[in-house]
Design a protein around this motif. Structure first.
Motif, PDB file in Angstrom:
ATOM      1  N   LEU A  13     -30.967  11.140 -31.129  1.00 22.20           N
ATOM      2  CA  LEU A  13     -29.920  12.179 -31.056  1.00 22.20           C
ATOM      3  C   LEU A  13     -28.958  11.877 -29.905  1.00 22.20           C
ATOM      4  N   HIS A  36     -37.281   8.127 -32.580  1.00 23.51           N
ATOM      5  CA  HIS A  36     -37.411   9.531 -32.988  1.00 23.51           C
ATOM      6  C   HIS A  36     -36.089   9.940 -33.623  1.00 23.51           C
ATOM      7  N   MET A 140     -42.914  21.365 -29.336  1.00 29.63           N
ATOM      8  CA  MET A 140     -41.560  21.419 -28.804  1.00 29.63           C
ATOM      9  C   MET A 140     -41.605  22.006 -27.395  1.00 29.63           C
ATOM     10  N   VAL A 142     -38.674  22.385 -25.821  1.00 29.30           N
ATOM     11  CA  VAL A 142     -37.365  23.055 -25.761  1.00 29.30           C
ATOM     12  C   VAL A 142     -37.231  23.794 -27.102  1.00 29.30           C
ATOM     13  N   GLY A 145     -32.613  21.928 -31.419  1.00 32.55           N
ATOM     14  CA  GLY A 145     -31.196  22.023 -31.790  1.00 32.55           C
ATOM     15  C   GLY A 145     -30.323  21.056 -31.006  1.00 32.55           C
ATOM     16  N   GLY A 148     -30.859  17.024 -24.164  1.00 33.83           N
ATOM     17  CA  GLY A 148     -30.397  17.346 -22.811  1.00 33.83           C
ATOM     18  C   GLY A 148     -30.762  18.722 -22.301  1.00 33.83           C
ATOM     19  N   GLN A 149     -31.680  19.414 -22.970  1.00 29.73           N
ATOM     20  CA  GLN A 149     -32.101  20.741 -22.485  1.00 29.73           C
ATOM     21  C   GLN A 149     -33.222  20.632 -21.461  1.00 29.73           C
ATOM     22  N   ALA A 203     -38.229  11.159 -25.723  1.00 26.99           N
ATOM     23  CA  ALA A 203     -37.313  11.246 -24.579  1.00 26.99           C
ATOM     24  C   ALA A 203     -35.941  10.780 -25.059  1.00 26.99           C
TER      25      ALA A 203
HETATM   26  C1  DX5 Z   1     -34.285  18.756 -30.105  1.00 28.03           C
HETATM   27  C2  DX5 Z   1     -34.861  17.464 -30.630  1.00 28.03           C
HETATM   28  C3  DX5 Z   1     -35.371  16.580 -29.537  1.00 28.03           C
HETATM   29  C4  DX5 Z   1     -34.285  16.178 -28.544  1.00 28.03           C
HETATM   30  C5  DX5 Z   1     -34.903  15.497 -27.347  1.00 28.03           C
HETATM   31  O1  DX5 Z   1     -34.160  19.682 -31.147  1.00 28.03           O
HETATM   32  O2  DX5 Z   1     -35.927  17.708 -31.530  1.00 28.03           O
HETATM   33  O3  DX5 Z   1     -35.978  15.419 -30.107  1.00 28.03           O
HETATM   34  O4  DX5 Z   1     -33.366  15.318 -29.172  1.00 28.03           O
HETATM   35  O5  DX5 Z   1     -33.851  15.199 -26.451  1.00 28.03           O
HETATM   36  P1  DX5 Z   1     -34.097  15.344 -24.865  1.00 28.03           P
HETATM   37  O6  DX5 Z   1     -35.217  14.369 -24.532  1.00 28.03           O
HETATM   38  O7  DX5 Z   1     -32.799  14.961 -24.252  1.00 28.03           O
HETATM   39  O8  DX5 Z   1     -34.509  16.766 -24.599  1.00 28.03           O
END
Ligand code: DX5
Ligand code: ZN
Length: 240
Positions: A13, A36, A140, A142, A145, A148-149, A203
């Motif tokens: 991403l 990923h 998860m 974070v 979505g 960078g969170q 990551a």
């Molecule tokens: C968020 C994604 C994660 C994200 C991880 O919804 O599922 O895989 O891209 O990115 P970082 O490591 O920057 O939090």
């Protein structure tokens, strides 16, 4: 029973999608154990990313398994398309399937490893009747979505409990089940994440950022891996 290795899965991403093939090759040359691939459909997450066509385009550049993270609803129609596109692992959110067991069986029937993804507020009991069929449990750290969170700290105690569930399931099945964490993983928290029980770490912005080249990616991956291995060794000592 915990696996004594650490896998790093850079999230694409954060990649430059105008040069996706180059970026996939660069993170693999930099030591990535898998790529990923975040698939977002703007229904269960507030974003829209890429589909099977782009996964298929990345496949010739990917000498490691493509770890497809489906953040779409419903998932069943897309599972065969990503299997066809070359996914090595397909993970989905239980909230995105009417029949979680059937979706897991569908992934496995296509010869692809199956994972279940738990959002920060999704309780571990969603694993109760399916964990022994899984190849991967993804927590998860974070709310999904975006890359960078910031890492959500309450993931750590949840991870410790998940570690025990995965170890029991591995003992009962004799199969390896990976425990992956996704979101906000950095060099400065990887040790605690591994100490809590993760053996696989996504990551994105911690790896694919700044000087976008293999050397920079390698330095970032090595830093995260070193920290994570130290945490895993500490956990092994604590649980010996
Ligand atoms: C968020 C994604 C994660 C994200 C991880 O919804 O599922 O895989 O891209 O990115 P970082 O490591 O920057 O939090
Ligand atoms: Zn992801």
């Amino acid at each position: 029973m915990m696996s004594n290795t650490i896998r790093i899965a850079p999230s694409l991403l954060s990649a430059d999608f105008a040069r996706l093939g180059e970026e996939v090759r660069a993170v693999i040359a930099a030591g990535a154990d898998r790529s990923h691939f975040d698939v977002m459909g703007n229904r269960c997450v507030p974003n829209l990313t890429v589909g099977p066509l782009v996964c298929q385009a990345s496949k010739p550049h990917s000498s490691v398994p493509i770890d497809v993270h489906l953040m779409v609803k419903p998932v069943d129609a897309l599972i065969p398309m990503f299997a066809q596109a070359g996914a090595g692992i397909i993970s989905f959110h239980p909230e995105a399937s009417e029949h979680v067991d059937r979706s897991i069986q569908l992934i496995k029937s296509l010869g692809v490893k199956a994972g279940l993804v738990l959002n920060p507020a999704t309780p571990l009991h969603v694993l109760d009747h399916v964990i022994e069929q899984l190849d991967l449990v993804l927590l998860m750290s974070v709310n999904p979505g975006f890359g960078g969170q910031s890492f959500i700290e309450s993931t750590l105690p949840k991870l410790e409990k998940a570690r025990r569930l995965v170890d029991t399931a591995m003992k009962n099945t004799g199969r390896e089940i990976w425990l992956e964490v996704d979101g906000g993983v950095k060099r400065d928290n990887a040790r605690r994440v591994a100490e809590a029980g993760a053996d696989t770490m996504v990551a994105g912005s911690a790896v694919i950022t700044g000087a976008r080249n293999t050397a920079a990616y390698a330095e970032a991956i090595a830093g995260i891996r070193d920290e994570a291995l130290a945490g895993q060794q500490r956990l092994a000592l604590e649980t010996a």
